[in-house]
Structures are given as structure tokens and as C-alpha cells.
Enzyme design. Structure first.
Site, PDB file in Angstrom:
ATOM      1  N   ASN A 194     -51.293  38.788 -40.493  1.00  0.00           N
ATOM      2  CA  ASN A 194     -50.798  37.733 -39.586  1.00  0.00           C
ATOM      3  C   ASN A 194     -51.943  37.090 -38.802  1.00  0.00           C
ATOM      4  O   ASN A 194     -51.727  36.206 -37.979  1.00  0.00           O
ATOM      5  CB  ASN A 194     -49.729  38.282 -38.628  1.00  0.00           C
ATOM      6  CG  ASN A 194     -50.276  39.351 -37.698  1.00  0.00           C
ATOM      7  OD1 ASN A 194     -51.488  39.613 -37.684  1.00  0.00           O
ATOM      8  ND2 ASN A 194     -49.394  39.968 -36.921  1.00  0.00           N
TER       9      ASN A 194
ATOM     10  N   SER B  36     -55.221  58.018 -37.454  1.00  0.00           N
ATOM     11  CA  SER B  36     -56.370  58.182 -36.564  1.00  0.00           C
ATOM     12  C   SER B  36     -56.485  59.614 -36.082  1.00  0.00           C
ATOM     13  O   SER B  36     -55.471  60.287 -35.878  1.00  0.00           O
ATOM     14  CB  SER B  36     -56.210  57.250 -35.349  1.00  0.00           C
ATOM     15  OG  SER B  36     -57.175  57.525 -34.359  1.00  0.00           O
TER      16      SER B  36
ATOM     17  N   TYR C   2     -51.072  54.749 -28.226  1.00  0.00           N
ATOM     18  CA  TYR C   2     -51.607  54.404 -29.555  1.00  0.00           C
ATOM     19  C   TYR C   2     -51.556  55.618 -30.474  1.00  0.00           C
ATOM     20  O   TYR C   2     -51.024  55.560 -31.588  1.00  0.00           O
ATOM     21  CB  TYR C   2     -53.047  53.905 -29.427  1.00  0.00           C
ATOM     22  CG  TYR C   2     -53.786  53.866 -30.737  1.00  0.00           C
ATOM     23  CD1 TYR C   2     -54.726  54.837 -31.063  1.00  0.00           C
ATOM     24  CD2 TYR C   2     -53.510  52.875 -31.677  1.00  0.00           C
ATOM     25  CE1 TYR C   2     -55.383  54.816 -32.273  1.00  0.00           C
ATOM     26  CE2 TYR C   2     -54.166  52.854 -32.890  1.00  0.00           C
ATOM     27  CZ  TYR C   2     -55.104  53.831 -33.185  1.00  0.00           C
ATOM     28  OH  TYR C   2     -55.756  53.818 -34.394  1.00  0.00           O
TER      29      TYR C   2
ATOM     30  N   LYS D  38     -49.234  56.382 -33.990  1.00  0.00           N
ATOM     31  CA  LYS D  38     -49.791  56.782 -35.278  1.00  0.00           C
ATOM     32  C   LYS D  38     -49.130  58.074 -35.761  1.00  0.00           C
ATOM     33  O   LYS D  38     -48.785  58.214 -36.934  1.00  0.00           O
ATOM     34  CB  LYS D  38     -51.311  56.964 -35.172  1.00  0.00           C
ATOM     35  CG  LYS D  38     -52.086  55.665 -35.067  1.00  0.00           C
ATOM     36  CD  LYS D  38     -51.927  54.815 -36.318  1.00  0.00           C
ATOM     37  CE  LYS D  38     -52.781  53.574 -36.290  1.00  0.00           C
ATOM     38  NZ  LYS D  38     -52.617  52.747 -37.516  1.00  0.00           N
TER      39      LYS D  38
END
Ligand code: WQD
Length: 338
Positions: free
Chosen positions: A32, A124, A148, A152
């Protein structure tokens, strides 16, 4: 194989496109462009055989996903598209869950509608959180300390339940440590928007005079020189891990996480000294207190990836800093000049 790469115009995605095409895979990008520019694909085409189908759109858009699946008919998906700023995730949790988890759900639904059963996921090492022991192996408890990291880990859990719910599905979860460096051509590299959060791009911007000095967050950690230690991995080694993971999906079913790091960690001061060797300049620094949420030291145990993917990192610290310097000095404004 025909490989759909979501977020393929990004830093790691663009390097992965080159390695996939070098091994004869056909690639398609869905991006995007909220954190990338189409100019990246122009450069990747110039660095490869040039055939990259691409679609501009959001990974959460079912109609867009169905169009890509119908037009490109991928055998597998490499899923990079997502948000990755730890600090920002604390301010915008719903956006991070919507994109990182919602996007993964939408993608898996579209894969099911298209009977595509292989996925490699960009996860991650932050899923581990504060270490009980180092180096981290894949059995280490997962206690992410940021939104974050939690997005994940949640996406990993969705992928694991998807992969085990039906036969012939394969989900390879790659837990990245600290990606750095750039392609040898210096034509693609890391180009953070605004002020870099991460160490290496910040040092590089100091070296080209965009920033005055590097702020070193914390000198009182329980490490040899008191500064934070991380397992930095060259982005080309990381990209090659995705090619190895793709081969692995052809041989196995179910879900499996892999640490993608070197097994060697370096401190902030080590990185500054290494970069000074690469650029031939002194990097001015200033000391500041620890950054909220930072961990003293992170280091990968990459034995599973070596044993089961047949992959290991080959680029050393000087290659990481030299390639970063070559990219930054050849592209002082990143892709902005394009
Ligand atoms: C490394 C070290 C800082 C900047 C994050 C994400 C991780 C991945 C990589 C997405 C730490 C110190 C940094 C600076 C400094 N991103 N530092 N001055 O925090 O280990 O990992 O980015 O996948 O998921 O968590 O990387 O590069 O920000 O920090 O002293 O200006 O450098 O304190 O010790 P981090 P980083």
C-alpha cells in the site's frame, strides 16, 4: 514457484525479491506504499530479471486480495506487510492490531479461498521479551513487552492454528533479530521515514551530516561496555533465509518458528566503532538515560535454522556497516530523490 510478497517494496521485502528471483522464483508484490515508494520496485527490476507483477493495495482488503490471488495464483506467500515501530505501537495499539493481526487474518482467508497453503511470516525476536537465558532459542518463553511484539506473537498463534487445522498447510515463522545493511549495489537499502528509531540508520544519517550526533541510550546496562547489545544481521542474509524457508514449506506441514540471527551480538559502541571504520569519520555521540522498553542484551541461537533450513548468516559486522555506508552515501535522501 509463484510467490506473492506482501510489503514487497519495503526494506526487507525488496531485498527478498532479489534473492527469490535469483533462485528462479516468479514474484508478485502487494504493497500500500504507506512505508515504501514504487521507485524501490523500479530499482529491484533493474537489479534482477525485471519481471515483477505488482498491485497497490492493503493486505486487509478482501477484494484486493482476491484479485491478486486470481491474477497471480501464488503457490506461496511471504508476508511482510505490517507496522513495525515499537514506540508508535504503544501510542496506536488498535492500529497495530488491525494491521498486523487483522491483515494476517484477511490474508489467510484469501489464501483459503484460493487454496494457497504455504506462508512465510515476518516475525520478530521481540516476541521473547526480557530473557530468562541467552542466547534465545525457539523454546524460550514468549513474553513480548510491547504492543508491536504482542501483535507479532498473536499473528504467530493465528498462523499456527491455521496451519494445523487442515492437511498440507505450512507456516514458517521467521523471528528476525536486528536487520541492518544494504544490497551490494547500493541501489536499495533502509530508508526510514522521519527520524530513524533504529541504531544503524541513525548512525548513517549522522555520518552524512543529516543528524548532529548519535544519542546513546543507556551506559549502565549489565554488558561489557554498559551499552545495549543486539544480534545484528545483514539484510541479504535475512532475505536468503526466506528463500530457504520457501524450500522448507515444500517438504513439511504445520507451523514452525525459527530464529534468524547470527548468534553474535554487538554493543552500541561496537557499532559506532565499526561504522567509523567503514566511513572513515568520527561519529559524534552524546549520552542519555536508557530508552523505555529497551532490553540490555539480545542474541539469537540460530541452530534450528542451520539444521532444518540449511541456512546461516555469512556477512560479518564490517560487511553490515560498509554496505550501509555505501547505500547512505550514494543515496543521501534515500529514495526521496526519485
Ligand atoms: C538497538 C540498540 C538501543 C537508537 C527494534 C525492534 C525490533 C526490530 C529492530 C522490527 C538498543 C540503541 C538505538 C539510537 C541507541 N524492528 N540505540 N540510540 O530496539 O533492538 O529493535 O528494531 O522488527 O523488532 O524492537 O533496535 O536499533 O532501535 O536499538 O543507543 O538512536 O541501539 O538502546 O540498545 P531494537 P534499535
Amino acid at each position: 514457484m509463484r510467490v506473492l510478497v506482501t510489503g514487497g517494496a519495503g526494506y526487507i521485502g525488496s531485498h527478498t525479491l532479489i534473492e527469490l528471483m535469483a533462485q528462479g522464483h516468479e514474484v508478485c508484490v502487494l504493497d500500500n506504499y504507506t512505508n515504501a515508494t514504487p521507485a524501490v520496485l523500479t530499482r529491484v527490476r533493474a537489479l534482477s530479471n525485471g519481471k515483477i507483477a505488482d498491485f497497490k493495495g492493503d493486505v486487509r482488503d478482501p477484494a484486493m486480495l482476491d484479485r491478486v490471488m486470481q491474477d497471480f495464483a501464488p503457490d506461496a506467500v511471504v508476508h511482510f506487510a505490517g507496522l513495525k515501530a515499537v514506540g508508535e505501537s504503544q501510542q496506536k495499539p488498535l492500529t497495530y492490531y488491525d494491521v498486523n493481526v487483522g491483515g494476517t487474518l484477511a490474508l489467510l482467508h484469501a489464501m483459503d479461498r484460493a487454496d494457497c497453503r504455504k506462508i512465510i511470516f515476518s516475525s520478530s525476536a521481540t516476541v521473547y521479551g526480557e530473557p530468562d537465558y541467552l542466547p534465545y532459542d525457539e523454546a524460550h518463553p514468549t513474553r513480548p513487552a510491547s504492543v508491536y511484539g504482542r501483535t507479532k506473537l498473536m499473528a504467530e498463534q493465528v498462523l499456527t492454528d491455521w496451519a494445523t487445522a487442515a492437511p498440507d498447510r505450512s507456516a514458517v515463522i521467521l523471528r528476525y533479530f536486528n536487520p541492518v545493511g544494504a544490497h551490494a549495489s547500493a541501489r536499495i537499502g533502509e530508508d526510514p521515514k522521519d527520524i530513524p528509531n533504529n541504531l544503524m540508520p541513525y548512525i548513517a544519517q549522522v555520518a552524512i551530516g543529516l543528524r548532529q550526533a548519535l544519542t546513546i541510550y543507556g551506559d549502565d546496562y549489565d554488558t561489557p561496555d554498559g551499552t545495549g547489545q543486539r544480534d545484528y544481521i545483514h539484510v541479504v542474509d535475512l532475505a536468503r533465509a526466506h528463500v530457504a524457508a520457501l524450500d522448507y514449506t515444500c517438504k513439511t506441514c504445520g507451523a514452525r518458528p525459527f530464529n534468524i540471527g547470527t548468534g553474535q551480538s554487538y554493543s552500541v559502541i561496537d557499532m559506532v566503532r565499526a561504522f567509523e571504520r567503514a566511513c572513515g569519520q568520527t561519529i559524534p555521540t552524546q549520552q542519555a538515560p536508557r530508552r523505555a522498553g529497551d532490553i540490555a542484551a539480545m542474541q539469537a541461537n540460530p541452530a534450528r535454522a542451520r539444521a532444518e533450513l540449511g541456512w546461516q548468516a555469512t556477512h560479518d559486522l564490517d560487511a553490515m556497516t560498509a554496505s550501509t555506508w555505501a547505500w547512505q552515501s550514494a543515496n543521501p535522501k534515500g529514495y526521496d530523490a526519485c
